[in-house]
Structure formats: C-alpha cells, structure tokens
Write a protein that holds these residues in place. Structure first.
Motif, mmCIF file in Angstrom:
data_model
loop_
_atom_site.group_PDB
_atom_site.id
_atom_site.type_symbol
_atom_site.label_atom_id
_atom_site.label_comp_id
_atom_site.label_asym_id
_atom_site.label_seq_id
_atom_site.Cartn_x
_atom_site.Cartn_y
_atom_site.Cartn_z
ATOM 1 N N ALA A 1 33.981 -13.169 -14.456
ATOM 2 C CA ALA A 1 32.715 -13.894 -14.303
ATOM 3 C C ALA A 1 32.305 -13.930 -12.833
ATOM 4 N N MET A 2 33.276 -14.097 -11.939
ATOM 5 C CA MET A 2 32.985 -14.112 -10.509
ATOM 6 C C MET A 2 32.456 -12.761 -10.048
ATOM 7 N N ASP A 3 33.088 -11.675 -10.486
ATOM 8 C CA ASP A 3 32.631 -10.341 -10.116
ATOM 9 C C ASP A 3 31.227 -10.072 -10.643
ATOM 10 N N GLU A 4 30.948 -10.549 -11.855
ATOM 11 C CA GLU A 4 29.625 -10.340 -12.438
ATOM 12 C C GLU A 4 28.560 -11.060 -11.616
ATOM 13 N N LEU A 5 28.867 -12.284 -11.167
ATOM 14 C CA LEU A 5 27.914 -13.012 -10.329
ATOM 15 C C LEU A 5 27.681 -12.293 -9.000
ATOM 16 N N ARG A 6 28.758 -11.750 -8.435
ATOM 17 C CA ARG A 6 28.602 -10.995 -7.198
ATOM 18 C C ARG A 6 27.703 -9.772 -7.406
ATOM 19 N N GLN A 7 27.940 -9.053 -8.492
ATOM 20 C CA GLN A 7 27.149 -7.865 -8.773
ATOM 21 C C GLN A 7 25.678 -8.217 -8.992
ATOM 22 N N GLN A 8 25.425 -9.322 -9.688
ATOM 23 C CA GLN A 8 24.047 -9.748 -9.894
ATOM 24 C C GLN A 8 23.364 -10.053 -8.574
ATOM 25 N N ALA A 9 24.098 -10.729 -7.667
ATOM 26 C CA ALA A 9 23.522 -11.065 -6.358
ATOM 27 C C ALA A 9 23.212 -9.804 -5.564
ATOM 28 N N ARG A 10 24.138 -8.840 -5.598
ATOM 29 C CA ARG A 10 23.911 -7.591 -4.861
ATOM 30 C C ARG A 10 22.728 -6.815 -5.444
ATOM 31 N N ARG A 11 22.662 -6.757 -6.797
ATOM 32 C CA ARG A 11 21.546 -6.039 -7.423
ATOM 33 C C ARG A 11 20.211 -6.681 -7.065
ATOM 34 N N HIS A 12 20.202 -8.006 -7.083
ATOM 35 C CA HIS A 12 18.969 -8.714 -6.744
ATOM 36 C C HIS A 12 18.567 -8.444 -5.299
ATOM 37 N N ARG A 13 19.547 -8.471 -4.391
ATOM 38 C CA ARG A 13 19.265 -8.192 -2.987
ATOM 39 C C ARG A 13 18.707 -6.787 -2.807
ATOM 40 N N ASP A 14 19.365 -5.816 -3.423
ATOM 41 C CA ASP A 14 18.936 -4.419 -3.258
ATOM 42 C C ASP A 14 17.563 -4.181 -3.868
ATOM 43 N N ASP A 15 17.298 -4.787 -5.036
ATOM 44 C CA ASP A 15 15.990 -4.628 -5.675
ATOM 45 C C ASP A 15 14.881 -5.193 -4.794
ATOM 46 N N MET A 16 15.127 -6.367 -4.238
ATOM 47 C CA MET A 16 14.116 -6.970 -3.362
ATOM 48 C C MET A 16 13.879 -6.119 -2.128
ATOM 49 N N ALA A 17 14.963 -5.609 -1.535
ATOM 50 C CA ALA A 17 14.822 -4.784 -0.336
ATOM 51 C C ALA A 17 14.026 -3.519 -0.630
ATOM 52 N N ALA A 18 14.356 -2.874 -1.746
ATOM 53 C CA ALA A 18 13.676 -1.622 -2.094
ATOM 54 C C ALA A 18 12.191 -1.848 -2.375
ATOM 55 N N LYS A 19 11.879 -2.912 -3.105
ATOM 56 C CA LYS A 19 10.477 -3.173 -3.460
ATOM 57 C C LYS A 19 9.641 -3.501 -2.225
ATOM 58 N N ARG A 20 10.185 -4.352 -1.364
ATOM 59 C CA ARG A 20 9.418 -4.734 -0.184
ATOM 60 C C ARG A 20 9.286 -3.574 0.795
ATOM 61 N N ALA A 21 10.358 -2.805 0.928
ATOM 62 C CA ALA A 21 10.287 -1.645 1.813
ATOM 63 C C ALA A 21 9.280 -0.620 1.305
ATOM 64 N N GLN A 22 9.268 -0.415 -0.006
ATOM 65 C CA GLN A 22 8.321 0.545 -0.581
ATOM 66 C C GLN A 22 6.886 0.091 -0.383
ATOM 67 N N ALA A 23 6.653 -1.204 -0.575
ATOM 68 C CA ALA A 23 5.307 -1.738 -0.379
ATOM 69 C C ALA A 23 4.860 -1.586 1.069
ATOM 70 N N GLN A 24 5.777 -1.840 2.006
ATOM 71 C CA GLN A 24 5.446 -1.686 3.418
ATOM 72 C C GLN A 24 5.178 -0.227 3.767
ATOM 73 N N ALA A 25 6.002 0.649 3.207
ATOM 74 C CA ALA A 25 5.811 2.083 3.468
ATOM 75 C C ALA A 25 4.483 2.563 2.898
ATOM 76 N N ASP A 26 4.129 2.082 1.710
ATOM 77 C CA ASP A 26 2.849 2.475 1.092
ATOM 78 C C ASP A 26 1.670 2.018 1.941
ATOM 79 N N ARG A 27 1.755 0.804 2.459
ATOM 80 C CA ARG A 27 0.660 0.310 3.299
ATOM 81 C C ARG A 27 0.564 1.121 4.589
ATOM 82 N N ALA A 28 1.740 1.452 5.163
ATOM 83 C CA ALA A 28 1.736 2.246 6.393
ATOM 84 C C ALA A 28 1.169 3.633 6.155
#
Length: 277
Positions: free
Chosen positions: A109-136
């Motif tokens: 259960a602890m590992d699953e929570l860690r993986q969820q946190a990492r996935r959420h972090r990476d998804d947010m980073a990718a989406k925001r970076a893509q949006a910034q790149a598109d605007r640029a």
C-alpha cells in the motif's frame, strides 16, 4: 449514624472469644474511665459492648449476623472481580482484533501511494510544460530551461568520503560543463550549463549508491525532440521552462513524509523503520 461494630469498640477482630472480650474491656476501661480523666461517653460505649458480647445468646446471634454480612461482602467483591476480569478480557480481545486487522493491510500500500504521487507529479509537469511550449511556439519565441532545471542535488555520507567543489567537479564533469557548485556539509548543488547534462548526471549517478546517498534533479527537465540533432544524441533532450514549478523536490519530500506518517499511524507501528522492517 450507623452503629459501630461492638468488636471494633473493644478493639477486637470479629468473632473474638469471651476471654479476649474480658481482657480487652479491662484494658480499655483503664484508659477511658472517667475517674482517670477518660471520656464518659466512650467508657459507657465500652460497657455496653462488653455486656452485650458477654451474653452467650446475644454473642451467638451477633456473630451469625456478622458472618452473613462478611460472606455477602465477599461474594459481592468476587462478582465485581469476575466482571472486571471479563471486561478486561473483552477489551484485550477487541484490541487484538483491531491490531490484527491493521497489520493485515498489505505493505505494498505504501509503494502504491508513492507511485501515485510520482505519476501525479510527472503528469502535472508534462501538461504544464507542453502548454508553455505550445504558447512559446505560437509566438515564435524559444523557451530555455531555467537554473533549477539545470541543477542537481548530491548527498553523501561523511563516514565514507568527504568532498570539495573540485572533487565533485571531477566526478560529474564527464556529463557536461558545470557552471557552479554550492557546497554544504554533506551535500551540494551542481549547476550544469545544459539541461541535458544535468539530466544525464542524475540518471546515471542516481543509481550509484556506493558513492552517493542521493542524486536528484532539483527542477524537472522534460525530454523532447530536437529538429537539429539525431535521436541518439544527448542534444535531443531540451529543457522547457515552466512558469510555475509543478512539484518541487521539497514538496515531494513533504508529501512522502506525510504519507509515511499516515501509514505508521494507520498500522499502529512505532516508526517508519518499524513499518518497513
């Protein structure tokens, strides 16, 4: 006021025999006789008690009454003790069931929570970076990585080795040119000239547990294709500067610490080390 026990008046235990009653009366009467400065009421109480108990009929009935009272009190106390023991057994059994139920929760259960946190972090980073790149791209302005995206944090154990800025430069310059080194007691921040170098150093040295306790990116470098370089080239990794950091390393550490603290509380362990053992 309840009447005092006649044996107690004479300073005797219940069911004392006739000889003990006479002896006690003589001793107490010498102490409390009015002619010797004693208390008349106390002396009178002694007389009544001794006269009553020296009558065989009165004593027999009185002893029987005391025996019944004593037996009833013992039985009542035994019932209380039995009930207390039964309650304690029930409470202990309930606590054991709750502890067993908590301990049966899977450790993954602890590992699953860690993986969820990492996935959420990476998804947010990718989406925001893509949006910034598109605007640029829309306004034809290139976006370069900021200093955080070109920086890595290195930690080591002073028991194994000590480092200076020069030893760190020697250890990491194979991945690219280093712009600056900011030293602390057992950690340092290395700023590379390019994001690709920082990313390569973190990926390679992050698994080198023989030398480092930790090697992590401070910012988030998002890989992307470069039209002027081959896919195999390190230059294929270009930094995308985001206007707002998705999740910093410090924020992620805090999130992981809170998740671990919650798991420790949930499972009833004493510490994180106890949880992981």
């Amino acid at each position: 006021m309840a009447e005092r026990c006649k044996y107690e008046v004479l300073g005797l235990p219940p069911l004392a025999d006739e000889e003990a009653i006479k002896k006690a009366f003589r001793k107490m009467s010498l102490k409390h006789h009015p002619d010797k400065g004693g208390d008349p009421e106390k002396f009178h109480e002694l007389q009544l008690a001794s006269q009553f108990l020296l009558d065989p009929t009165n004593k027999r009935e009185y002893d029987k009454k005391l025996s019944n009272i004593s037996l009833a009190a013992k039985q009542q106390q035994k019932r209380k003790d039995d009930m207390s023991a039964a309650r304690k057994r029930d409470v202990d059994a309930l606590n054991r069931r709750e502890e067993d139920a908590l301990r049966k929760k899977p450790k993954h259960a602890m590992d699953e929570l860690r993986q969820q946190a990492r996935r959420h972090r990476d998804d947010m980073a990718a989406k925001r970076a893509q949006a910034q790149a598109d605007r640029a791209a829309a306004i034809g302005k290139p976006v370069l990585g900021d200093i955080k995206q070109r920086s890595i944090r290195v930690k080591w154990s002073n028991r194994q080795a000590s480092h200076s800025d020069q030893t760190l430069v020697n250890a990491f310059r194979a991945y690219g040119e280093i712009e600056a080194v900011k030293m602390k007691t057992n950690s340092a921040t290395l700023v590379f000239v390019s994001i690709a170098a920082a990313l390569a150093a973190a990926r390679a040295e992050g698994h080198n547990s023989a030398l480092w306790k930790e090697v992590t990116l401070i910012g988030h470098a998002i890989p992307g294709a470069s039209p002027s370089a081959s896919p195999e080239s390190a230059a294929t990794y270009v930094g995308v500067q985001v206007s707002m950091d998705p999740v910093s390393v410090e924020e992620y550490d805090q999130l992981e610490a809170s998740v671990m603290a919650y798991l420790v509380q949930l499972t009833g362990h004493r510490s994180v080390a106890d949880l992981l053992s």
